[in-house]
Design a protein around this motif. Structure first.
Motif, PDB file in Angstrom:
ATOM      1  N   TRP A   7       0.818  -1.213   0.000  1.00  0.00           N
ATOM      2  CA  TRP A   7       0.000   0.000   0.000  1.00  0.00           C
ATOM      3  C   TRP A   7       0.855   1.267   0.000  1.00  0.00           C
ATOM      4  CZ3 TRP A   7      -3.922  -2.071   4.150  1.00  0.00           C
ATOM      5  CH2 TRP A   7      -4.887  -2.866   3.496  1.00  0.00           C
ATOM      6  N   GLN A  61     -15.652  -5.963  -4.771  1.00  0.00           N
ATOM      7  CA  GLN A  61     -14.684  -5.288  -5.638  1.00  0.00           C
ATOM      8  C   GLN A  61     -15.062  -5.442  -7.114  1.00  0.00           C
ATOM      9  OE1 GLN A  61     -10.935  -6.985  -3.985  1.00  0.00           O
ATOM     10  NE2 GLN A  61     -10.363  -4.856  -3.699  1.00  0.00           N
ATOM     11  N   SER A 107      -2.324  -4.318  -5.125  1.00  0.00           N
ATOM     12  CA  SER A 107      -3.011  -3.525  -4.106  1.00  0.00           C
ATOM     13  C   SER A 107      -4.478  -3.902  -3.954  1.00  0.00           C
ATOM     14  CB  SER A 107      -2.891  -2.037  -4.440  1.00  0.00           C
ATOM     15  OG  SER A 107      -3.577  -1.255  -3.485  1.00  0.00           O
ATOM     16  N   SER A 108      -5.227  -3.892  -5.056  1.00  0.00           N
ATOM     17  CA  SER A 108      -6.675  -4.101  -4.969  1.00  0.00           C
ATOM     18  C   SER A 108      -7.055  -5.540  -4.626  1.00  0.00           C
ATOM     19  CB  SER A 108      -7.347  -3.700  -6.283  1.00  0.00           C
ATOM     20  OG  SER A 108      -7.184  -2.327  -6.533  1.00  0.00           O
ATOM     21  N   TYR A 149      -5.570  -6.427  -0.208  1.00  0.00           N
ATOM     22  CA  TYR A 149      -6.845  -6.380   0.518  1.00  0.00           C
ATOM     23  C   TYR A 149      -7.271  -7.761   0.974  1.00  0.00           C
ATOM     24  CZ  TYR A 149      -8.103  -1.467   0.097  1.00  0.00           C
ATOM     25  OH  TYR A 149      -8.150  -0.108   0.244  1.00  0.00           O
ATOM     26  N   TRP A 174      -5.152  -8.623   3.990  1.00  0.00           N
ATOM     27  CA  TRP A 174      -5.478  -7.787   5.153  1.00  0.00           C
ATOM     28  C   TRP A 174      -6.763  -8.265   5.836  1.00  0.00           C
ATOM     29  CZ3 TRP A 174      -2.637  -4.585   7.827  1.00  0.00           C
ATOM     30  CH2 TRP A 174      -3.245  -3.683   8.726  1.00  0.00           C
ATOM     31  N   TYR A 175      -7.783  -8.566   5.056  1.00  0.00           N
ATOM     32  CA  TYR A 175      -9.041  -9.011   5.653  1.00  0.00           C
ATOM     33  C   TYR A 175      -8.929 -10.422   6.216  1.00  0.00           C
ATOM     34  CZ  TYR A 175     -11.609  -4.868   4.279  1.00  0.00           C
ATOM     35  OH  TYR A 175     -12.047  -3.578   4.170  1.00  0.00           O
TER      36      TYR A 175
END
Length: 285
Positions: free
Chosen positions: A18, A173, A216-217, A221, A224-225
C-alpha cells in the motif's frame, strides 16, 4: 508457508504494497489521464474478478450505492487528486481513513469513542493537510482537498460495507469496478486529453495499472481481511502507521519528491496523533 499465521510478517508485506501503491499510482496518472487510468483499472479488476460476480438480487441496490461512494467518490477522486499533489502528501492524508471510519461510526452508529480519540483524529487531520494548504499553489491545495474528500468517501464506504458483510470482499470489488468503469469512461469521453488515446498507454502506465489491480486491490486487501478475521484488527492496525513512511522513502528514491520542513513536522504530528488514537482503541478492548 501459511502467511496468515504470521501476522507481523504479512502485515508488513501488505503495508509495503500500500505504501508503494501511492507512488505507483502517481506514476500512472502522470502518463495517463486520471479518469482513463481509473476506468482501465476498474475494467481490468472486473475481468480478473469475473468468477465472483454472483450476488443476491436484493443486494443490487446497496451495491450500486457502494460503487458510487467507493468507485467514484474514493478511487476516481483519488486518481484526480494524485495528478496535483506529491505522492508523499497523498500517502499521509490517506492514513486518516481508518480513524475517520471510527469517527463516522461514532456519529452515525453511536459506537463507543473516547473524547481523546476524537481530538486525535482532528489533530491528525490538521497535521496532514494544513502544511500543504499553507505552502502549496492553488492546484496543490485543490489536490490535497480532493485526497481528503476521497478519504472521507472511503470512510463512508466502510459504513455501507457493514450492511453487506455477508458478501465476499472480491465480489464487492468486482461490482464496484463493473459499475464504475463505464462512468469513468463517460467522464473521460466528455473531458478528453489533448494526447491521442494510444499515447496514454505507456510502459509506465500499463505496469502501474497491473500493480494497482493485482497487488493492491486484490492481493493486499485479501491478505489484510484474512488477517483481521484470524487475529483481530487491534493486533495488526499499528502497522498501518508505517505506510506513509514507506511512501516517503519510495517517493524520494523513485520520484525525487522531498517534503518541506513544515510538511515533515505536520507528518510527525499526524503519526503521533494516529499512534495515540490506536493506543486508546486497544485500551477499550
Amino acid at each position: 508457508m501459511d502467511l496468515i499465521s504470521k501476522p507481523t510478517l504479512t502485515s508488513l508485506f501488505v503495508v509495503c504494497i500500500w505504501g508503494l501503491n501511492v507512488v505507483v499510482m502517481k506514476i500512472g496518472v502522470t502518463d495517463m489521464a486520471p479518469l482513463l487510468f481509473t476506468a482501465m483499472r476498474f475494467i481490468l479488476l472486473s475481468l480478473l474478478l469475473l468468477p465472483f460476480l454472483k450476488i443476491p438480487r436484493e443486494a443490487i441496490g446497496q451495491v450500486i450505492g457502494l460503487a458510487m461512494i467507493m468507485g467514484i467518490g474514493h478511487f476516481t477522486v483519488l486518481s484526480i487528486g494524485l495528478s496535483y499533489v506529491d505522492s508523499v502528501v497523498a500517502g499521509l492524508i490517506l492514513l486518516l481513513g481508518a480513524p475517520l471510519s471510527s469517527l463516522l461510526a461514532f456519529i452515525f452508529l453511536h459506537e463507543r469513542l473516547r473524547l481523546l480519540q476524537v481530538v486525535a483524529v482532528i489533530v491528525a487531520g490538521l497535521g496532514a493537510v494544513i502544511p500543504t494548504l499553507i505552502q502549496g499553489s492553488v492546484d496543490i491545495r485543490a489536490g490535497a482537498l480532493l485526497i481528503l474528500f476521497c478519504v472521507l468517501m472511503w470512510a463512508f464506504g466502510n459504513l455501507r460495507i457493514r450492511h453487506l458483510h455477508k458478501l465476499p470482499l472480491l465480489t464487492l470489488q468486482f461490482w464496484i469496478g463493473f459499475i464504475s468503469a463505464p462512468l469513468c469512461l463517460l467522464g473521460y469521453w466528455f473531458n478528453p486529453s489533448e494526447l491521442p488515446l494510444s499515447e496514454h498507454f505507456t510502459r509506465n502506465s500499463v505496469l502501474s495499472l497491473l500493480y494497482v489491480v493485482c497487488c493492491s486491490s486484490i492481493l493486499a486487501y485479501w491478505l489484510w481481511y484474512q488477517l483481521i478475521k484470524r487475529h483481530g484488527i487491534n493486533s495488526i492496525v499499528n502497522y498501518v502507521l508505517l505506510q506513509p513512511v514507506i511512501t516517503m522513502v519510495a517517493s524520494y528514491f523513485i520520484l525525487g519528491e522531498v517534503m518541506s520542513g513544515l510538511q515533515l513536522a505536520g507528518g510527525l504530528i499526524t503519526l503521533a496523533a494516529m499512534w495515540g488514537f490506536y493506543r486508546l482503541s486497544k485500551q477499550q478492548v
